[in-house]
Design a protein around this motif. Structure first.
Motif, PDB file in Angstrom:
ATOM      1  N   VAL A 163      49.632  26.674  53.722  1.00  0.00           N
ATOM      2  CA  VAL A 163      49.357  27.141  55.083  1.00  0.00           C
ATOM      3  C   VAL A 163      49.561  28.645  55.182  1.00  0.00           C
ATOM      4  N   LYS A 164      50.677  29.131  54.686  1.00  0.00           N
ATOM      5  CA  LYS A 164      50.997  30.554  54.812  1.00  0.00           C
ATOM      6  C   LYS A 164      50.116  31.421  53.928  1.00  0.00           C
ATOM      7  N   VAL A 165      49.828  30.947  52.731  1.00  0.00           N
ATOM      8  CA  VAL A 165      48.978  31.716  51.817  1.00  0.00           C
ATOM      9  C   VAL A 165      47.561  31.803  52.357  1.00  0.00           C
ATOM     10  N   ARG A 166      47.066  30.717  52.922  1.00  0.00           N
ATOM     11  CA  ARG A 166      45.720  30.743  53.511  1.00  0.00           C
ATOM     12  C   ARG A 166      45.663  31.745  54.667  1.00  0.00           C
ATOM     13  N   ASP A 167      46.730  31.778  55.469  1.00  0.00           N
ATOM     14  CA  ASP A 167      46.783  32.745  56.574  1.00  0.00           C
ATOM     15  C   ASP A 167      46.806  34.177  56.047  1.00  0.00           C
ATOM     16  N   CYS A 168      47.581  34.408  55.000  1.00  0.00           N
ATOM     17  CA  CYS A 168      47.670  35.758  54.435  1.00  0.00           C
ATOM     18  C   CYS A 168      46.332  36.198  53.857  1.00  0.00           C
ATOM     19  N   ALA A 169      45.674  35.297  53.135  1.00  0.00           N
ATOM     20  CA  ALA A 169      44.373  35.625  52.561  1.00  0.00           C
ATOM     21  C   ALA A 169      43.357  35.941  53.659  1.00  0.00           C
ATOM     22  N   ALA A 170      43.380  35.161  54.735  1.00  0.00           N
ATOM     23  CA  ALA A 170      42.459  35.397  55.854  1.00  0.00           C
ATOM     24  C   ALA A 170      42.740  36.750  56.506  1.00  0.00           C
ATOM     25  N   LEU A 171      44.006  37.115  56.605  1.00  0.00           N
ATOM     26  CA  LEU A 171      44.360  38.391  57.214  1.00  0.00           C
ATOM     27  C   LEU A 171      43.785  39.551  56.418  1.00  0.00           C
ATOM     28  N   TRP A 172      43.966  39.541  55.094  1.00  0.00           N
ATOM     29  CA  TRP A 172      43.475  40.655  54.289  1.00  0.00           C
ATOM     30  C   TRP A 172      41.949  40.688  54.235  1.00  0.00           C
ATOM     31  N   ARG A 173      41.320  39.533  54.283  1.00  0.00           N
ATOM     32  CA  ARG A 173      39.856  39.530  54.334  1.00  0.00           C
ATOM     33  C   ARG A 173      39.375  40.080  55.672  1.00  0.00           C
ATOM     34  N   SER A 174      40.115  39.804  56.747  1.00  0.00           N
ATOM     35  CA  SER A 174      39.730  40.344  58.053  1.00  0.00           C
ATOM     36  C   SER A 174      39.877  41.861  58.096  1.00  0.00           C
ATOM     37  N   ARG A 175      40.697  42.396  57.205  1.00  0.00           N
ATOM     38  CA  ARG A 175      40.861  43.850  57.109  1.00  0.00           C
ATOM     39  C   ARG A 175      39.886  44.482  56.125  1.00  0.00           C
ATOM     40  N   GLY A 176      38.936  43.672  55.687  1.00  0.00           N
ATOM     41  CA  GLY A 176      37.863  44.207  54.842  1.00  0.00           C
ATOM     42  C   GLY A 176      38.152  44.211  53.370  1.00  0.00           C
ATOM     43  N   ARG A 177      39.168  43.471  52.939  1.00  0.00           N
ATOM     44  CA  ARG A 177      39.528  43.477  51.535  1.00  0.00           C
ATOM     45  C   ARG A 177      38.896  42.294  50.801  1.00  0.00           C
ATOM     46  N   ASP A 178      38.341  42.599  49.616  1.00  0.00           N
ATOM     47  CA  ASP A 178      37.737  41.584  48.767  1.00  0.00           C
ATOM     48  C   ASP A 178      38.794  41.138  47.757  1.00  0.00           C
ATOM     49  N   LEU A 179      39.399  40.002  47.991  1.00  0.00           N
ATOM     50  CA  LEU A 179      40.505  39.558  47.143  1.00  0.00           C
ATOM     51  C   LEU A 179      40.055  39.235  45.726  1.00  0.00           C
ATOM     52  N   SER A 180      38.765  38.976  45.546  1.00  0.00           N
ATOM     53  CA  SER A 180      38.265  38.708  44.194  1.00  0.00           C
ATOM     54  C   SER A 180      38.236  39.970  43.338  1.00  0.00           C
ATOM     55  N   ALA A 181      38.542  41.126  43.934  1.00  0.00           N
ATOM     56  CA  ALA A 181      38.595  42.375  43.183  1.00  0.00           C
ATOM     57  C   ALA A 181      39.979  42.637  42.607  1.00  0.00           C
ATOM     58  N   TYR A 182      40.938  41.786  42.923  1.00  0.00           N
ATOM     59  CA  TYR A 182      42.311  42.008  42.438  1.00  0.00           C
ATOM     60  C   TYR A 182      42.557  41.085  41.253  1.00  0.00           C
ATOM     61  N   THR A 183      41.958  41.512  40.122  1.00  0.00           N
ATOM     62  CA  THR A 183      42.008  40.754  38.877  1.00  0.00           C
ATOM     63  C   THR A 183      42.502  41.648  37.761  1.00  0.00           C
ATOM     64  N   VAL A 184      42.854  41.030  36.651  1.00  0.00           N
ATOM     65  CA  VAL A 184      43.309  41.801  35.492  1.00  0.00           C
ATOM     66  C   VAL A 184      42.177  42.668  34.941  1.00  0.00           C
ATOM     67  N   VAL A 185      40.926  42.234  35.094  1.00  0.00           N
ATOM     68  CA  VAL A 185      39.796  43.013  34.583  1.00  0.00           C
ATOM     69  C   VAL A 185      39.587  44.274  35.413  1.00  0.00           C
ATOM     70  N   GLU A 186      39.597  44.147  36.738  1.00  0.00           N
ATOM     71  CA  GLU A 186      39.433  45.336  37.581  1.00  0.00           C
ATOM     72  C   GLU A 186      40.595  46.303  37.353  1.00  0.00           C
ATOM     73  N   SER A 187      41.800  45.772  37.180  1.00  0.00           N
ATOM     74  CA  SER A 187      42.948  46.635  36.912  1.00  0.00           C
ATOM     75  C   SER A 187      42.804  47.335  35.569  1.00  0.00           C
TER      76      SER A 187
END
Length: 507
Positions: free
Chosen positions: A176-200
């Protein structure tokens, strides 16, 4: 440690004659330093540079350390270079050598660890020592520390302290909490699929270009070795040499339950070699099984020291005890405490300092914020091969301690990021000279991880640290470790193949 358990400035001014001066001497000194650092920033801002520098000072072991804080922008997704940006930060400690080698970039573990925090803390002596070989750069990875955005979760888990946890109930609370956190950062325009070991890993190449150097050197620990290996996979031609300690290979994000089983056997051997403790614990595995079974049938209700007028009671069941034990198996400190902690639980001596500390840790996890979204997105996107998942499932059905990476992978559906392609979990073949370091008491990244990775390196050397666990143990448990690292960075070779730590002393 399991994921569940992871959880300024000062200037040393030179004294001088002040008599007759109308301007306060501290301001004169500050102006001189500001002028110096301003000149340094301009010197680093030649055309094409992306880095903005500012002075950065901190205290370590009674001395004032002078450094630079650098910031530069990179694409959030490298396949969309004109899209959203992230700002990376790093601390640069200038080399003490008159002929420094390529910059040494430290890659923190976790994922989600702050390199700057480590440089100023427990591993500070090693950071300062490494300056003999080149500039040392403590890089804050994307989504972490002083980098922006910092993808922390504001949501607190809120799991009741008066209930014992199970895998299912704790997983549901996290989801529940993780889903809320993910939704919050996506609402701020962040693409969470960009936070990977490859992009880093691509960020390391951006850093190299921003520093205007032909090559960099890598120094990674734990997940930082996974990142370092990925840098070698994609940008190895720009890496001069590397040091990897506590190796986590490309397909090692999820740990084998057998690792904890082996660590329990090692601990039992150490207990048997301690005459006094061996009398109290003639059969360590039997003691552990007894405590876990007791927690399953009759939970432990641990009253903590009163907080004002309100007493706090933490209820611990079998799953809670399993997580406490898993968290204690990683390093020397946990191993030294675990035998008597289990004795305290067995005797229901719930007021002991060891039980109180463990209960406070659980209480903090239940009431504190959930993990960093950077950490969750990176781990979930790394995934695991089908073969590894099948073996983990097999071991889970027969081993005493399981779910050693909780809440990963159980809550990955709530994070909602795609898994990296299989090629990013394949072995890394490299000709980059690399020093691998492992500890014999490492309960998170055992030496077999290193052996699996090292076989694909044509210029590899290895140091076994007898008695070292995970984390800080791999760097500060003996001064000989830092000396060997500097030797390798300076010469490309190390004389020592084995470093002996002091014997483990049980509390």
């Amino acid at each position: 440690m399991p994921k569940l358990a992871r959880v300024l400035p000062f200037v040393q001014f030179a004294a001088g004659a002040t008599r007759g001066l109308r301007t306060p001497p501290m301001l004169i000194c500050f102006a001189a330093y500001a002028s110096f650092w301003g000149a340094q920033s301009l010197a680093h801002s030649e055309p094409g540079s992306m880095v903005r520098y500012q002075p950065y000072f901190y205290e370590y072991a009674g001395q004032r350390v002078v450094g630079e804080l650098g910031r530069f922008e990179v694409p959030e997704r490298y396949d969309h270079p004109d899209g959203a940006k992230v700002t990376l930060a790093f601390l640069r400690l200038k080399s003490t050598s008159s002929t420094p080698g390529p910059p040494i970039v430290y890659l923190a573990g976790g994922p989600g660890g702050s390199a700057i925090h480590l440089a100023k803390g427990a591993r500070g002596a090693v950071f300062l020592k490494m300056r003999a070989a080149g500039d040392v750069i403590a890089l804050e990875q994307r989504g972490v520390g002083l980098s922006e955005p910092k993808l922390d979760c504001e949501e607190h888990l809120g799991f009741p302290l008066d209930q014992s946890a199970s895998l299912a109930t704790l997983r549901d609370a996290f989801e529940v909490k993780v889903r809320d956190c993910a939704a919050l950062w996506r609402s701020r325009g962040r693409d969470l699929s960009a936070y990977t070991v490859v992009e880093s890993a691509h960020d390391m190449e951006s850093l190299r270009r921003a520093l205007h150097v032909p090559k960099i050197r890598l120094w990674g620990s734990s997940y930082g070795t996974t990142l370092g290996l990925t840098v070698l996979r994609y940008h190895g031609e720009h890496v001069d040499r590397a040091i990897f300690a506590g190796v986590e290979g490309p397909d090692s994000t999820l740990k084998f339950p057998d690792t904890t089983k082996h660590q329990l056997e090692t601990l039992a051997t150490l207990i048997a070699a301690d005459p006094r403790l061996e009398q109290e614990i003639p059969d360590f595995k039997a003691l552990l099984q007894k405590v876990l079974q007791s927690a399953a049938s009759q939970v432990y209700r641990v009253p903590l020291a009163a907080n004002g007028d309100q007493a706090v009671v933490v209820t611990l069941g079998r799953f809670d005890l399993e997580q406490i034990v898993i968290g204690s198996l990683g390093d020397r400190e946990g191993l030294a405490s675990l035998p008597r902690l289990l004795l305290d639980f067995d005797h229901r001596n719930l007021s002991s300092s060891r039980v109180q500390e463990a209960a406070k840790e659980i209480a903090g996890q239940r009431s504190g914020p959930v993990d960093s979204m950077m950490s969750l997105a990176t781990d979930c996107s790394s995934g695991a091969s089908a073969e590894r998942l099948a073996e983990i499932d097999r071991q889970t059905k027969i081993d005493l301690l399981t779910h050693i990476d909780f809440p990963i992978p159980d809550i990955c559906p709530a994070v909602g990021v795609p898994t990296l392609p299989a090629k990013d979990r394949m072995p890394v073949h490299s000709a980059v000279p690399t020093l691998f370091m492992s500890g014999t008491l490492d309960g998170r990244t055992p030496r077999r991880n290193e052996e699996e990775v090292r076989r694909y390196f044509t210029h590899a050397q290895s140091i076994l640290i007898e008695g070292a666990g995970h984390g800080d143990d791999l760097f500060v448990s003996s001064p000989a470790i830092g000396d060997a690292m500097v030797e390798y960075m300076l010469t490309g070779n190390v004389k020592a193949k084995v470093i002996q730590d002091p014997p483990l002393r049980f509390r």
